[in-house]
Scaffold this motif. Structure first.
Motif, PDB file in Angstrom:
ATOM      1  N   TRP A   1       0.825  -1.194   0.000  1.00  0.00           N
ATOM      2  CA  TRP A   1       0.000   0.000   0.000  1.00  0.00           C
ATOM      3  C   TRP A   1       0.867   1.255   0.000  1.00  0.00           C
ATOM      4  CZ3 TRP A   1      -4.726   0.808  -1.406  1.00  0.00           C
ATOM      5  CH2 TRP A   1      -5.695  -0.192  -1.285  1.00  0.00           C
ATOM      6  N   PHE A   2       1.910   1.251   0.826  1.00  0.00           N
ATOM      7  CA  PHE A   2       2.798   2.419   0.899  1.00  0.00           C
ATOM      8  C   PHE A   2       3.423   2.701  -0.466  1.00  0.00           C
ATOM      9  CE2 PHE A   2       6.817   4.596   1.607  1.00  0.00           C
ATOM     10  CZ  PHE A   2       6.461   5.596   2.512  1.00  0.00           C
ATOM     11  N   ASN A   3       3.984   1.654  -1.081  1.00  0.00           N
ATOM     12  CA  ASN A   3       4.623   1.845  -2.389  1.00  0.00           C
ATOM     13  C   ASN A   3       3.598   2.174  -3.473  1.00  0.00           C
ATOM     14  OD1 ASN A   3       7.256   1.489  -1.526  1.00  0.00           O
ATOM     15  ND2 ASN A   3       7.273  -0.708  -1.930  1.00  0.00           N
ATOM     16  N   GLY A   4       2.434   1.532  -3.414  1.00  0.00           N
ATOM     17  CA  GLY A   4       1.409   1.816  -4.413  1.00  0.00           C
ATOM     18  C   GLY A   4       0.965   3.267  -4.371  1.00  0.00           C
ATOM     19  N   ILE A   5       0.691   3.770  -3.161  1.00  0.00           N
ATOM     20  CA  ILE A   5       0.243   5.157  -3.012  1.00  0.00           C
ATOM     21  C   ILE A   5       1.340   6.131  -3.414  1.00  0.00           C
ATOM     22  CG2 ILE A   5      -0.503   6.915  -1.358  1.00  0.00           C
ATOM     23  CD1 ILE A   5      -1.845   4.617   0.235  1.00  0.00           C
ATOM     24  N   ARG A   6       2.583   5.870  -2.964  1.00  0.00           N
ATOM     25  CA  ARG A   6       3.664   6.823  -3.254  1.00  0.00           C
ATOM     26  C   ARG A   6       3.946   6.901  -4.755  1.00  0.00           C
ATOM     27  NH1 ARG A   6       9.660   4.214  -2.188  1.00  0.00           N
ATOM     28  NH2 ARG A   6      10.190   5.842  -3.670  1.00  0.00           N
ATOM     29  N   PHE A   7       3.914   5.760  -5.461  1.00  0.00           N
ATOM     30  CA  PHE A   7       4.208   5.782  -6.895  1.00  0.00           C
ATOM     31  C   PHE A   7       3.060   6.403  -7.695  1.00  0.00           C
ATOM     32  CE2 PHE A   7       7.467   2.552  -5.819  1.00  0.00           C
ATOM     33  CZ  PHE A   7       8.549   3.168  -6.436  1.00  0.00           C
ATOM     34  N   ILE A   8       1.827   6.218  -7.252  1.00  0.00           N
ATOM     35  CA  ILE A   8       0.698   6.873  -7.921  1.00  0.00           C
ATOM     36  C   ILE A   8       0.801   8.391  -7.717  1.00  0.00           C
ATOM     37  CG2 ILE A   8      -1.796   7.195  -7.917  1.00  0.00           C
ATOM     38  CD1 ILE A   8      -0.910   4.622  -9.293  1.00  0.00           C
ATOM     39  N   ILE A   9       1.138   8.817  -6.493  1.00  0.00           N
ATOM     40  CA  ILE A   9       1.352  10.246  -6.228  1.00  0.00           C
ATOM     41  C   ILE A   9       2.451  10.781  -7.143  1.00  0.00           C
ATOM     42  CG2 ILE A   9       2.221  11.928  -4.542  1.00  0.00           C
ATOM     43  CD1 ILE A   9       0.859  10.271  -2.349  1.00  0.00           C
TER      44      ILE A   9
ATOM     45  N   PRO B   1       5.492  11.277   5.029  1.00  0.00           N
ATOM     46  CA  PRO B   1       6.369  10.324   4.335  1.00  0.00           C
ATOM     47  C   PRO B   1       5.863   9.950   2.937  1.00  0.00           C
ATOM     48  CG  PRO B   1       6.115   9.667   6.608  1.00  0.00           C
ATOM     49  CD  PRO B   1       5.145  10.793   6.382  1.00  0.00           C
ATOM     50  N   LEU B   2       4.543   9.780   2.785  1.00  0.00           N
ATOM     51  CA  LEU B   2       3.983   9.427   1.480  1.00  0.00           C
ATOM     52  C   LEU B   2       4.195  10.562   0.468  1.00  0.00           C
ATOM     53  CD1 LEU B   2       0.639   7.673   2.504  1.00  0.00           C
ATOM     54  CD2 LEU B   2       2.492   6.638   1.185  1.00  0.00           C
ATOM     55  N   LEU B   3       3.991  11.802   0.909  1.00  0.00           N
ATOM     56  CA  LEU B   3       4.188  12.938   0.014  1.00  0.00           C
ATOM     57  C   LEU B   3       5.653  13.106  -0.358  1.00  0.00           C
ATOM     58  CD1 LEU B   3       1.735  15.584   1.540  1.00  0.00           C
ATOM     59  CD2 LEU B   3       1.509  14.377  -0.643  1.00  0.00           C
ATOM     60  N   TYR B   4       6.544  12.949   0.635  1.00  0.00           N
ATOM     61  CA  TYR B   4       7.979  13.068   0.328  1.00  0.00           C
ATOM     62  C   TYR B   4       8.395  11.972  -0.645  1.00  0.00           C
ATOM     63  CZ  TYR B   4      13.015  13.427   0.666  1.00  0.00           C
ATOM     64  OH  TYR B   4      14.353  13.570   0.335  1.00  0.00           O
TER      65      TYR B   4
ATOM     66  N   LEU C   1       3.659   5.149 -12.735  1.00  0.00           N
ATOM     67  CA  LEU C   1       2.273   4.687 -12.852  1.00  0.00           C
ATOM     68  C   LEU C   1       2.193   3.165 -12.863  1.00  0.00           C
ATOM     69  CD1 LEU C   1      -0.739   5.302 -13.335  1.00  0.00           C
ATOM     70  CD2 LEU C   1      -0.241   5.330 -15.795  1.00  0.00           C
ATOM     71  N   PHE C   2       3.010   2.523 -13.697  1.00  0.00           N
ATOM     72  CA  PHE C   2       3.006   1.063 -13.768  1.00  0.00           C
ATOM     73  C   PHE C   2       3.411   0.443 -12.427  1.00  0.00           C
ATOM     74  CE2 PHE C   2       3.791   1.490 -18.555  1.00  0.00           C
ATOM     75  CZ  PHE C   2       2.460   1.244 -18.857  1.00  0.00           C
ATOM     76  N   CYS C   3       4.435   1.022 -11.799  1.00  0.00           N
ATOM     77  CA  CYS C   3       4.897   0.473 -10.515  1.00  0.00           C
ATOM     78  C   CYS C   3       3.812   0.619  -9.449  1.00  0.00           C
ATOM     79  CB  CYS C   3       6.185   1.181 -10.076  1.00  0.00           C
ATOM     80  SG  CYS C   3       7.012   0.357  -8.709  1.00  0.00           S
ATOM     81  N   GLY C   4       3.120   1.758  -9.449  1.00  0.00           N
ATOM     82  CA  GLY C   4       2.017   1.944  -8.515  1.00  0.00           C
ATOM     83  C   GLY C   4       0.916   0.925  -8.738  1.00  0.00           C
ATOM     84  N   ILE C   5       0.584   0.668 -10.014  1.00  0.00           N
ATOM     85  CA  ILE C   5      -0.461  -0.312 -10.341  1.00  0.00           C
ATOM     86  C   ILE C   5      -0.026  -1.714  -9.918  1.00  0.00           C
ATOM     87  CG2 ILE C   5      -1.674  -1.450 -12.243  1.00  0.00           C
ATOM     88  CD1 ILE C   5      -1.626   1.282 -13.700  1.00  0.00           C
ATOM     89  N   TYR C   6       1.225  -2.078 -10.192  1.00  0.00           N
ATOM     90  CA  TYR C   6       1.733  -3.401  -9.785  1.00  0.00           C
ATOM     91  C   TYR C   6       1.556  -3.591  -8.275  1.00  0.00           C
ATOM     92  CZ  TYR C   6       4.260  -3.406 -14.313  1.00  0.00           C
ATOM     93  OH  TYR C   6       4.593  -3.348 -15.643  1.00  0.00           O
TER      94      TYR C   6
END
Length: 294
Positions: free
Chosen positions: A36-44, A215-218, A188-193
């Protein structure tokens, strides 16, 4: 401004931002599960790159170039997906951002060795010497008095292999693509994965996301959007991938600085000496030895 100066500025920017990201990843990992952390950060990161791509990459419509950019981004995002998962898990397990940064920096030693194994590119003596120094540093940093290694250290070490694969894949694929759009699609792809794994297997709460917002925004805006774009541009402008890898490896120093300044982290004397050995090994592995002329 010539290509070398541009490359150096972009690569150092990426290294500094990534170095400080380790402590934010540790903080965020306490509240939000890894995928979830990586998905949200990469989508951001992907969303924050949309206006940048629209402003700075006004290209003529070229379907082939766009598809080539998306295909390269999908491949590199695969390496990024695995590497970022292993790194984030390792950081949370060890709870030490400085140590995590130095183990991750081993990708700088792995890159030339991988080129030798898979692409038959000759590897000089200094690479093997650097690898031995780095292994000694890992031993001092990770192995406890009763000769046990933390599971988190193993995650970080395996992650370094995938970071090396990520750098090599970018080096091979970014020569004839749109770099900012590549960074956008990669994020985008990494967030989706990540979200494809997170939704069925992990549980996240709104309160947890709120607690990890900074942390998510940074990690989303700075570490993902800014730093990965700088890495891509830096490698694209660089004519010397050895120098590029040296500069990127300085993220290990900035991870220790960030851990000390923001996370109040302190290592043992043995741990600090292990960090020094790893960093020296990284530098030694990148130095090009020239034969003396007759």
């Amino acid at each position: 401004m010539n290509r070398k100066i541009k490359s150096t500025i972009f690569l150092f920017t990426a290294a500094i931002v990534w170095g400080f990201a380790f402590v934010f990843q540790k903080m965020g990992g306490d509240d939000v599960p890894t995928f979830w952390f990586n998905g949200i950060r990469f989508i951001i990161g992907a969303v924050s790159l949309v206006p940048v791509a629209l402003l700075f990459e006004r290209e003529k419509r070229d379907t082939k170039r766009l598809l080539r950019t998306m295909r390269a981004a999908a491949i590199c995002a695969g390496f990024l997906f695995v590497a970022s998962y292993l790194q984030q898990t390792g950081i949370v397990m060890t709870g030490d951002s400085g140590k995590s940064g130095f183990i991750t920096a081993l990708y700088s030693v792995i890159v030339p060795i991988a080129y030798f194994i898979f692409f038959k590119k000759k590897t000089s003596f200094n690479v093997w010497l650097g690898a031995l120094l780095a292994i000694g540093g890992i031993f001092l940093l990770s192995v406890k008095g009763n000769f046990t290694v933390e599971v988190g250290d193993i995650f970080l070490l395996v992650g370094a292999v995938f970071w090396a694969g990520h750098i090599i894949s970018i080096d091979m694929l970014v020569r004839d693509i749109s770099p900012i759009r590549f960074a956008l699609f990669q994020a985008l792809f990494c967030g989706i994965y990540n979200l494809c794994v997170a939704v069925p297997f992990e549980t996240v709460t709104f309160a947890g996301v709120q607690s990890a917002l900074i942390p998510l925004l940074y990690c989303g805006v700075c570490s993902t959007a800014i730093a990965y774009t700088c890495q891509i541009l830096g490698q694209k402008f660089s004519d010397d991938q050895t120098l590029a890898t040296i500069i990127l490896s300085t993220e290990s120093l900035f991870s220790a600085v960030g851990g000390a300044l923001i996370g109040n982290e302190v290592m043992t004397a043995k741990g600090y000496f292990g960090c020094v050995l790893i960093f020296v090994g990284v530098i030694v592995a990148q130095i090009e030895l020239k034969k003396r002329k007759a």
